[in-house]
Design a protein around this motif. Sequence first.
Motif, PDB file in Angstrom:
ATOM      1  N   LEU A  37       0.811  -1.214   0.000  1.00 25.90           N
ATOM      2  CA  LEU A  37       0.000   0.000   0.000  1.00 25.90           C
ATOM      3  C   LEU A  37       0.848   1.269   0.000  1.00 25.90           C
ATOM      4  CD1 LEU A  37      -2.665  -1.094   2.656  1.00 25.90           C
ATOM      5  CD2 LEU A  37      -2.860  -1.200   0.165  1.00 25.90           C
ATOM      6  N   LEU A  38       2.165   1.120   0.201  1.00 26.42           N
ATOM      7  CA  LEU A  38       3.045   2.278   0.262  1.00 26.42           C
ATOM      8  C   LEU A  38       3.521   2.680  -1.130  1.00 26.42           C
ATOM      9  CD1 LEU A  38       5.327   1.143   3.242  1.00 26.42           C
ATOM     10  CD2 LEU A  38       3.193   2.456   3.350  1.00 26.42           C
ATOM     11  N   ALA A  39       3.875   3.934  -1.262  1.00 27.65           N
ATOM     12  CA  ALA A  39       4.433   4.411  -2.534  1.00 27.65           C
ATOM     13  C   ALA A  39       5.753   3.709  -2.824  1.00 27.65           C
ATOM     14  CB  ALA A  39       4.620   5.922  -2.485  1.00 27.65           C
ATOM     15  N   ASP A  40       6.517   3.430  -1.787  1.00 27.65           N
ATOM     16  CA  ASP A  40       7.799   2.734  -1.931  1.00 27.65           C
ATOM     17  C   ASP A  40       7.841   1.575  -0.945  1.00 27.65           C
ATOM     18  OD1 ASP A  40      10.376   1.896  -2.353  1.00 27.65           O
ATOM     19  OD2 ASP A  40      11.325   3.620  -1.369  1.00 27.65           O
ATOM     20  N   PRO A  41       7.317   0.400  -1.316  1.00 30.59           N
ATOM     21  CA  PRO A  41       7.276  -0.748  -0.390  1.00 30.59           C
ATOM     22  C   PRO A  41       8.631  -1.120   0.186  1.00 30.59           C
ATOM     23  CG  PRO A  41       5.917  -1.182  -2.321  1.00 30.59           C
ATOM     24  CD  PRO A  41       6.672   0.085  -2.604  1.00 30.59           C
ATOM     25  N   ALA A  42       9.697  -0.948  -0.591  1.00 34.54           N
ATOM     26  CA  ALA A  42      11.022  -1.340  -0.114  1.00 34.54           C
ATOM     27  C   ALA A  42      11.495  -0.503   1.066  1.00 34.54           C
ATOM     28  CB  ALA A  42      12.035  -1.235  -1.258  1.00 34.54           C
ATOM     29  N   SER A  43      10.885   0.671   1.259  1.00 37.81           N
ATOM     30  CA  SER A  43      11.299   1.558   2.350  1.00 37.81           C
ATOM     31  C   SER A  43      10.949   1.002   3.716  1.00 37.81           C
ATOM     32  CB  SER A  43      10.652   2.938   2.183  1.00 37.81           C
ATOM     33  OG  SER A  43       9.236   2.848   2.356  1.00 37.81           O
ATOM     34  N   ALA A  44      10.107  -0.018   3.767  1.00 39.00           N
ATOM     35  CA  ALA A  44       9.656  -0.556   5.054  1.00 39.00           C
ATOM     36  C   ALA A  44      10.043  -2.016   5.248  1.00 39.00           C
ATOM     37  CB  ALA A  44       8.143  -0.409   5.173  1.00 39.00           C
ATOM     38  N   VAL A  45      11.099  -2.455   4.579  1.00 34.75           N
ATOM     39  CA  VAL A  45      11.528  -3.848   4.687  1.00 34.75           C
ATOM     40  C   VAL A  45      12.772  -3.948   5.563  1.00 34.75           C
ATOM     41  CG1 VAL A  45      12.325  -5.881   3.431  1.00 34.75           C
ATOM     42  CG2 VAL A  45      10.577  -4.397   2.423  1.00 34.75           C
ATOM     43  N   ASN A  46      12.650  -4.730   6.647  1.00 35.94           N
ATOM     44  CA  ASN A  46      13.774  -4.970   7.559  1.00 35.94           C
ATOM     45  C   ASN A  46      14.441  -3.684   8.020  1.00 35.94           C
ATOM     46  OD1 ASN A  46      14.013  -7.869   8.062  1.00 35.94           O
ATOM     47  ND2 ASN A  46      14.339  -8.033   5.856  1.00 35.94           N
ATOM     48  N   LYS A  47      13.616  -2.782   8.515  1.00 33.23           N
ATOM     49  CA  LYS A  47      14.102  -1.545   9.103  1.00 33.23           C
ATOM     50  C   LYS A  47      13.343  -1.287  10.391  1.00 33.23           C
ATOM     51  CE  LYS A  47      15.290   0.530   4.645  1.00 33.23           C
ATOM     52  NZ  LYS A  47      15.010   1.625   3.685  1.00 33.23           N
ATOM     53  N   LEU A  48      14.000  -0.625  11.352  1.00 33.46           N
ATOM     54  CA  LEU A  48      13.325  -0.219  12.576  1.00 33.46           C
ATOM     55  C   LEU A  48      12.443   0.981  12.265  1.00 33.46           C
ATOM     56  CD1 LEU A  48      16.196  -0.399  15.216  1.00 33.46           C
ATOM     57  CD2 LEU A  48      14.387  -2.074  14.853  1.00 33.46           C
ATOM     58  N   ILE A  49      11.158   0.843  12.527  1.00 35.67           N
ATOM     59  CA  ILE A  49      10.213   1.932  12.287  1.00 35.67           C
ATOM     60  C   ILE A  49       9.539   2.272  13.607  1.00 35.67           C
ATOM     61  CG2 ILE A  49       8.076   2.592  11.119  1.00 35.67           C
ATOM     62  CD1 ILE A  49       8.961   0.831   8.784  1.00 35.67           C
ATOM     63  N   ILE A  50       9.753   3.487  14.089  1.00 32.17           N
ATOM     64  CA  ILE A  50       9.161   3.915  15.355  1.00 32.17           C
ATOM     65  C   ILE A  50       7.931   4.767  15.057  1.00 32.17           C
ATOM     66  CG2 ILE A  50      10.632   5.968  15.553  1.00 32.17           C
ATOM     67  CD1 ILE A  50      10.668   5.404  18.612  1.00 32.17           C
ATOM     68  N   ALA A  51       6.861   4.496  15.775  1.00 32.42           N
ATOM     69  CA  ALA A  51       5.607   5.222  15.566  1.00 32.42           C
ATOM     70  C   ALA A  51       5.057   5.689  16.904  1.00 32.42           C
ATOM     71  CB  ALA A  51       4.576   4.333  14.865  1.00 32.42           C
ATOM     72  N   TYR A  52       4.623   6.935  16.924  1.00 34.67           N
ATOM     73  CA  TYR A  52       4.032   7.528  18.123  1.00 34.67           C
ATOM     74  C   TYR A  52       2.516   7.658  18.006  1.00 34.67           C
ATOM     75  CZ  TYR A  52       8.696   8.722  19.797  1.00 34.67           C
ATOM     76  OH  TYR A  52       9.999   8.657  20.257  1.00 34.67           O
ATOM     77  N   SER A  53       1.944   7.225  16.880  1.00 39.25           N
ATOM     78  CA  SER A  53       0.506   7.295  16.685  1.00 39.25           C
ATOM     79  C   SER A  53       0.091   6.275  15.636  1.00 39.25           C
ATOM     80  CB  SER A  53       0.069   8.697  16.231  1.00 39.25           C
ATOM     81  OG  SER A  53       0.538   8.954  14.918  1.00 39.25           O
ATOM     82  N   PHE A  54      -1.200   5.992  15.600  1.00 39.50           N
ATOM     83  CA  PHE A  54      -1.739   5.072  14.602  1.00 39.50           C
ATOM     84  C   PHE A  54      -1.479   5.606  13.197  1.00 39.50           C
ATOM     85  CE2 PHE A  54      -5.295   3.544  11.935  1.00 39.50           C
ATOM     86  CZ  PHE A  54      -5.114   2.176  12.067  1.00 39.50           C
ATOM     87  N   ALA A  55      -1.670   6.900  13.013  1.00 40.94           N
ATOM     88  CA  ALA A  55      -1.471   7.512  11.696  1.00 40.94           C
ATOM     89  C   ALA A  55      -0.030   7.347  11.226  1.00 40.94           C
ATOM     90  CB  ALA A  55      -1.858   8.986  11.732  1.00 40.94           C
ATOM     91  N   GLU A  56       0.932   7.536  12.136  1.00 41.05           N
ATOM     92  CA  GLU A  56       2.337   7.365  11.773  1.00 41.05           C
ATOM     93  C   GLU A  56       2.628   5.925  11.374  1.00 41.05           C
ATOM     94  OE1 GLU A  56       4.537  10.737  14.572  1.00 41.05           O
ATOM     95  OE2 GLU A  56       5.157   8.644  14.650  1.00 41.05           O
ATOM     96  N   ALA A  57       2.068   4.984  12.112  1.00 41.12           N
ATOM     97  CA  ALA A  57       2.300   3.568  11.808  1.00 41.12           C
ATOM     98  C   ALA A  57       1.725   3.208  10.448  1.00 41.12           C
ATOM     99  CB  ALA A  57       1.680   2.698  12.905  1.00 41.12           C
ATOM    100  N   VAL A  58       0.517   3.686  10.159  1.00 40.06           N
ATOM    101  CA  VAL A  58      -0.127   3.387   8.877  1.00 40.06           C
ATOM    102  C   VAL A  58       0.652   4.016   7.728  1.00 40.06           C
ATOM    103  CG1 VAL A  58      -2.203   3.747   7.489  1.00 40.06           C
ATOM    104  CG2 VAL A  58      -2.416   3.106   9.893  1.00 40.06           C
ATOM    105  N   GLU A  59       1.099   5.231   7.923  1.00 37.57           N
ATOM    106  CA  GLU A  59       1.856   5.914   6.876  1.00 37.57           C
ATOM    107  C   GLU A  59       3.159   5.184   6.554  1.00 37.57           C
ATOM    108  OE1 GLU A  59       3.791  10.329   5.891  1.00 37.57           O
ATOM    109  OE2 GLU A  59       2.832   9.943   7.828  1.00 37.57           O
ATOM    110  N   ALA A  60       3.772   4.593   7.566  1.00 35.86           N
ATOM    111  CA  ALA A  60       5.068   3.942   7.378  1.00 35.86           C
ATOM    112  C   ALA A  60       4.965   2.485   6.951  1.00 35.86           C
ATOM    113  CB  ALA A  60       5.881   4.021   8.669  1.00 35.86           C
ATOM    114  N   LEU A  61       3.832   1.830   7.278  1.00 36.75           N
ATOM    115  CA  LEU A  61       3.734   0.387   7.064  1.00 36.75           C
ATOM    116  C   LEU A  61       2.501  -0.057   6.296  1.00 36.75           C
ATOM    117  CD1 LEU A  61       4.780  -0.549  10.685  1.00 36.75           C
ATOM    118  CD2 LEU A  61       6.067  -1.205   8.658  1.00 36.75           C
ATOM    119  N   GLY A  62       1.504   0.831   6.144  1.00 35.78           N
ATOM    120  CA  GLY A  62       0.229   0.399   5.589  1.00 35.78           C
ATOM    121  C   GLY A  62      -0.626  -0.224   6.673  1.00 35.78           C
ATOM    122  N   TYR A  63      -1.883  -0.507   6.363  1.00 33.87           N
ATOM    123  CA  TYR A  63      -2.763  -1.100   7.371  1.00 33.87           C
ATOM    124  C   TYR A  63      -3.808  -1.994   6.724  1.00 33.87           C
ATOM    125  CZ  TYR A  63      -6.268  -1.822  10.945  1.00 33.87           C
ATOM    126  OH  TYR A  63      -7.148  -2.420  11.806  1.00 33.87           O
TER     127      TYR A  63
END
Length: 488
Positions: A37-63
């Motif tokens: 669902l992301l514009a660049d799926p590779a940006s979220a593969v095997n990386k530490l992604i920190i989220a402080y809100s549901f919106a941040e998590a969805v933006e970084a990983l999809g939902y």
Amino acid sequence: MSYNHGMRVQEQATSLATPVESTAGLQVVVGTAPINLLADPASAVNKLIIAYSFAEAVEALGYSSDYANYTLCESMDANFKMRNNAPIIFVNVLDPEKHKKTVSAVECKITDGQAVMTEKGMLLDSLNVTVTGSSSAKLTATTHYLAEFDSDGNVVISLTAAGKQSVGSNTKLSVSGNKIDPTAVKAEDIIGGVDASTGKETGIELLRQVDPKFGMTPGILIAPGYSKLPAIGAVMQAKCVELNSRYKLMCILDISATSAKKYTDVAEIKTSNGFTSEYAISVWPKVKYAGNIMHYSTVLAAEMCYMDSENSDIPALSPSNKTMPVQGACLDDGSDVLLDENQANALNSQGIVTAIPINGRWRVWGNNTSCYPSNTDPKDRWISVRRMFNWQGNTFIKTYFDKVDDNTNYKLIESLVDAENLRGNSLVAQGLVAGMKLEFNEAENPIANILDGKIKFHQKFSPYTPAEYIENVLEFDPTLVQNALTGG
């Protein structure tokens, strides 16, 4: 200028190190997310992604609410919707270059210049769109159509003016391509490793980067849907000891709610899986939330994090008997699991945490880590005590790390002892621990060690154990009846 004669005393604020508290319930969640669902799926593969809100998590990983395929999404809901915890650190191992499969041509009806492909998980850059009917022209992205996802994850193909011209009177499109395949994720993807040529870390191995990247200390490690596998459970338990060569944390391990269909099956599976560490919490079965089935590890991690946040970010309380906003316990197939207290206690006696309803509300039930009953040391068997030892050790390191490489003199020793005992007195006064005292003993610090640059402190630390069993002896007293009748 004043003229001084006599004596004066001037007070100065106590010079103490400011505690840098580790986030006791900071979760690191390893699993899968709908990154297509992301514009660049590779940006979220095997990386530490920190989220402080549901919106941040969805933006970084999809939902997606498809928890069975996208385990990170259930953690998003459990933390940001159920309990409003933050921050959460996610690791997605689903790789569109590796975990994908081909989708054969699907016919999609054109309505008002749009066609909808209901196949979930499609990768937009892999789409092949052709016109069906009298013309079989292939359409080109951007020139003939624009593709995007709707809120349900379906692919919406919108024809441009040039696309409408190419389609003409035809009413259908043929769409094929590749889609991500969460079922292709294996144990080795979750476990991860270090690439020998590039040094790149993947999967659980990324846990090492949390402190150097964010300056935070992980408190809880989970891999919902995958931790039930013995190989993954073994790695998770090992990673909880001496992370970055100094920190400790807890992991929560699911026991399969397919293999264990009744409570009498659970202990044997726990043992055969090797879930025996004092740094692990074994849980069974699953739970129901908002019409969905969630792994219990996800919900318990969220509950522990929430409980800590309500207690000044100090894990002094046991999660047992705390209510959860869930609607039931169940197996993988959704079949209800309704344990009474005796059955739940049988699981507790084997170091397994479960869920039971009391007074109409579902509760976490169990105080023991996975090492019980083979290990009965209070600092290891009790979840709250083990977490407090982890927290105290991590906090001590974070607070006083700046003193490493200072001169080994009385000033160093005194400042550290005074600061730590003052902090301990505060914890005692708050009722969070029974006692805490740091000492520097000469007998433990021979001159040979000091000349070698090594000094040792000795700290007595006693968190409270949980009041797991409260008994009231109820006795009939006939004299009370006699006194009531006679006025005596």
